[in-house]
Design a protein around this motif. Structure first.
Motif, mmCIF file in Angstrom:
data_model
loop_
_atom_site.group_PDB
_atom_site.id
_atom_site.type_symbol
_atom_site.label_atom_id
_atom_site.label_comp_id
_atom_site.label_asym_id
_atom_site.label_seq_id
_atom_site.Cartn_x
_atom_site.Cartn_y
_atom_site.Cartn_z
ATOM 1 N N TYR A 152 42.822 41.325 46.710
ATOM 2 C CA TYR A 152 41.538 40.652 46.851
ATOM 3 C C TYR A 152 41.313 40.145 48.267
ATOM 4 N N GLU A 153 40.053 40.072 48.630
ATOM 5 C CA GLU A 153 39.610 39.509 49.901
ATOM 6 C C GLU A 153 38.481 38.536 49.623
ATOM 7 N N LYS A 208 48.194 34.698 49.904
ATOM 8 C CA LYS A 208 48.914 35.277 51.032
ATOM 9 C C LYS A 208 50.195 34.502 51.359
ATOM 10 N N TYR A 267 36.853 36.187 52.383
ATOM 11 C CA TYR A 267 36.892 35.630 53.734
ATOM 12 C C TYR A 267 36.075 34.356 53.889
ATOM 13 N N HIS A 325 42.337 33.333 51.515
ATOM 14 C CA HIS A 325 41.355 34.385 51.773
ATOM 15 C C HIS A 325 41.832 35.788 51.405
ATOM 16 N N GLU A 326 43.133 35.979 51.195
ATOM 17 C CA GLU A 326 43.678 37.277 50.799
ATOM 18 C C GLU A 326 44.821 37.078 49.814
#
Length: 126
Positions: free
Chosen positions: A36-37, A66, A39, A46-47
């Motif tokens: 997934y992203e 992350k 931003y 965010h990731e």
């Protein structure tokens, strides 16, 4: 005529219960591991990956950010082709709704910081 009515009623009843059982046995179309992203979200959120599984007649969601931190989805629901769930991030509830379009899923996460766009893509299975 009563025999015919009884047979039709029996067939209707049996097919009705079979349809309910079949509906519960169909796994979620979202099942699998996704990258997934988002931003709009702050680092390190965010990731990451989203693991969606269908087990014991329920869809489960686990998000790994992350930085390696993981959270489990709550109130997971698949309805009308949309996957919705909530996660708790740093004491805040983030409500998410996703919709699949081909091999990509897009959606929105509603957090105290506002609404954020999310894109998830299916990871290749090894």
């Amino acid at each position: 005529m009563k025999n015919l009515s009884a047979v039709l009623l029996l067939l209707f009843t049996v097919s009705f219960f079979n349809a309910k059982v079949m509906a519960f046995e169909i796994p979620s179309e979202y099942e699998g591991t996704w990258a997934y992203e988002c931003y709009d979200a702050p680092y390190p959120y965010h990731e990451g990956t989203v693991h969606i599984a269908y087990k014991d007649k329920a869809t489960t969601v686990k998000i790994t950010f992350k930085n390696g931190q993981s959270v489990a989805g709550k109130n997971v629901n698949v309805k009308d082709g949309k996957l919705s769930f909530e996660v708790n991030v740093e004491g805040n509830v983030v409500k998410t709704v996703l919709e699949q379009k081909g091999d990509k899923v897009t959606g929105k996460a509603n957090s105290p910081e506002g609404v954020m766009n999310i894109v998830i893509k299916k990871k290749a299975e090894k």
